[in-house]
Design a protein around this motif. Structure first.
Motif, mmCIF file in Angstrom:
data_model
loop_
_atom_site.group_PDB
_atom_site.id
_atom_site.type_symbol
_atom_site.label_atom_id
_atom_site.label_comp_id
_atom_site.label_asym_id
_atom_site.label_seq_id
_atom_site.Cartn_x
_atom_site.Cartn_y
_atom_site.Cartn_z
ATOM 1 N N GLN A 1 51.987 42.556 60.116
ATOM 2 C CA GLN A 1 51.267 43.478 59.246
ATOM 3 C C GLN A 1 50.376 42.686 58.289
ATOM 4 O O GLN A 1 50.783 41.642 57.778
ATOM 5 N N LEU A 2 49.161 43.162 58.096
ATOM 6 C CA LEU A 2 48.203 42.518 57.213
ATOM 7 C C LEU A 2 47.780 43.518 56.143
ATOM 8 O O LEU A 2 47.417 44.649 56.458
ATOM 9 N N VAL A 3 47.813 43.074 54.899
ATOM 10 C CA VAL A 3 47.461 43.950 53.784
ATOM 11 C C VAL A 3 46.428 43.250 52.912
ATOM 12 O O VAL A 3 46.713 42.214 52.311
ATOM 13 N N GLU A 4 45.226 43.843 52.847
ATOM 14 C CA GLU A 4 44.160 43.286 52.024
ATOM 15 C C GLU A 4 44.209 43.871 50.621
ATOM 16 O O GLU A 4 44.664 45.003 50.420
ATOM 17 N N SER A 5 43.695 43.101 49.679
ATOM 18 C CA SER A 5 43.557 43.569 48.304
ATOM 19 C C SER A 5 42.445 42.778 47.639
ATOM 20 O O SER A 5 41.982 41.768 48.179
ATOM 21 N N GLY A 6 42.035 43.252 46.469
ATOM 22 C CA GLY A 6 41.050 42.522 45.683
ATOM 23 C C GLY A 6 39.652 43.086 45.706
ATOM 24 O O GLY A 6 38.766 42.570 45.009
ATOM 25 N N GLY A 7 39.418 44.113 46.485
ATOM 26 C CA GLY A 7 38.091 44.703 46.507
ATOM 27 C C GLY A 7 37.804 45.453 45.216
ATOM 28 O O GLY A 7 38.675 45.638 44.367
ATOM 29 N N GLY A 8 36.553 45.881 45.074
ATOM 30 C CA GLY A 8 36.170 46.628 43.884
ATOM 31 C C GLY A 8 34.673 46.708 43.744
ATOM 32 O O GLY A 8 33.931 46.412 44.679
ATOM 33 N N LEU A 9 34.262 47.115 42.558
ATOM 34 C CA LEU A 9 32.849 47.250 42.223
ATOM 35 C C LEU A 9 32.437 46.073 41.348
ATOM 36 O O LEU A 9 33.102 45.767 40.346
ATOM 37 N N VAL A 10 31.347 45.432 41.716
ATOM 38 C CA VAL A 10 30.873 44.268 40.971
ATOM 39 C C VAL A 10 29.352 44.290 40.954
ATOM 40 O O VAL A 10 28.719 44.824 41.882
ATOM 41 N N GLN A 11 28.776 43.737 39.921
ATOM 42 C CA GLN A 11 27.321 43.653 39.852
ATOM 43 C C GLN A 11 26.809 42.506 40.720
ATOM 44 O O GLN A 11 27.524 41.521 40.962
ATOM 45 N N ALA A 12 25.588 42.636 41.142
ATOM 46 C CA ALA A 12 24.961 41.564 41.918
ATOM 47 C C ALA A 12 25.021 40.253 41.132
ATOM 48 O O ALA A 12 24.808 40.240 39.917
ATOM 49 N N GLY A 13 25.353 39.191 41.834
ATOM 50 C CA GLY A 13 25.519 37.899 41.205
ATOM 51 C C GLY A 13 26.943 37.599 40.789
ATOM 52 O O GLY A 13 27.254 36.455 40.432
ATOM 53 N N GLY A 14 27.788 38.608 40.827
ATOM 54 C CA GLY A 14 29.174 38.444 40.431
ATOM 55 C C GLY A 14 30.046 37.898 41.544
ATOM 56 O O GLY A 14 29.563 37.538 42.626
ATOM 57 N N SER A 15 31.348 37.856 41.265
ATOM 58 C CA SER A 15 32.312 37.274 42.200
ATOM 59 C C SER A 15 33.511 38.190 42.371
ATOM 60 O O SER A 15 33.858 38.969 41.471
ATOM 61 N N LEU A 16 34.130 38.078 43.520
ATOM 62 C CA LEU A 16 35.402 38.729 43.814
ATOM 63 C C LEU A 16 36.213 37.800 44.697
ATOM 64 O O LEU A 16 35.642 37.009 45.463
ATOM 65 N N ARG A 17 37.521 37.937 44.617
ATOM 66 C CA ARG A 17 38.391 37.212 45.534
ATOM 67 C C ARG A 17 39.265 38.220 46.258
ATOM 68 O O ARG A 17 40.030 38.959 45.643
ATOM 69 N N LEU A 18 39.131 38.242 47.561
ATOM 70 C CA LEU A 18 39.957 39.104 48.398
ATOM 71 C C LEU A 18 41.186 38.333 48.868
ATOM 72 O O LEU A 18 41.124 37.131 49.125
ATOM 73 N N SER A 19 42.287 39.056 48.998
ATOM 74 C CA SER A 19 43.523 38.474 49.504
ATOM 75 C C SER A 19 43.984 39.255 50.716
ATOM 76 O O SER A 19 43.744 40.465 50.818
ATOM 77 N N CYS A 20 44.655 38.567 51.611
ATOM 78 C CA CYS A 20 45.231 39.202 52.798
ATOM 79 C C CYS A 20 46.621 38.622 52.982
ATOM 80 O O CYS A 20 46.765 37.450 53.333
ATOM 81 N N ALA A 21 47.626 39.457 52.733
ATOM 82 C CA ALA A 21 49.008 39.028 52.866
ATOM 83 C C ALA A 21 49.534 39.427 54.229
ATOM 84 O O ALA A 21 49.407 40.581 54.642
ATOM 85 N N ALA A 22 50.142 38.467 54.915
ATOM 86 C CA ALA A 22 50.653 38.699 56.263
ATOM 87 C C ALA A 22 52.170 38.721 56.266
ATOM 88 O O ALA A 22 52.818 37.983 55.515
#
Length: 120
Positions: A1-22
């Motif tokens: 099973q794979l579960v992603e997290s960390g998405g969201g709304l961000v302004q252009a030029g910004g950063s996000l970190r997505l995670s995927c737990a297995a």
């Protein structure tokens, strides 16, 4: 099973970190990949990391995104910097089965996806 997290709304030029737990299987033995799908478009390859940390990126994200894995935590991450409006999509992680890394058909297991929205 794979579960992603960390998405969201961000302004252009910004950063996000997505995670995927297995869970289940021997995480460290498999290459893992990130794909994304924007509305009305086909799912496209973003990045992949093999069992020993070697990585490959789509040209569209090269130099901005970084894929890493923590085998002790059974987790793969996608660090996304300098985000652009065209990065807006649902992002999926997947476990590689066999075949060419940038084909979605080469992956056997998929997460449910996490939405990333970049406002311009």
């Amino acid at each position: 099973q794979l579960v992603e997290s960390g998405g969201g709304l961000v302004q252009a030029g910004g950063s996000l970190r997505l995670s995927c737990a297995a869970s289940g299987g021997t995480f460290s033995s498999y290459a893992m990949g990130w794909f994304r799908q924007a509305p009305g478009k086909e799912r496209e390859f973003v990045a992949t990391i093999n069992w020993n940390g070697g990585s490959t990126y789509a040209d569209s994200v090269k130099g901005r995104f970084t894929i890493v894995r923590d085998n002790a935590k059974n987790t793969v991450y996608l660090q996304m910097n300098s985000l652009k409006a065209e990065d807006t999509a649902v992002y999926y992680c997947a476990r590689h089965r066999s075949g060419i890394y940038y084909y979605s058909t080469s992956y056997a297991y998929w997460g449910q996806g996490t939405q990333v929205t970049v406002s311009s």
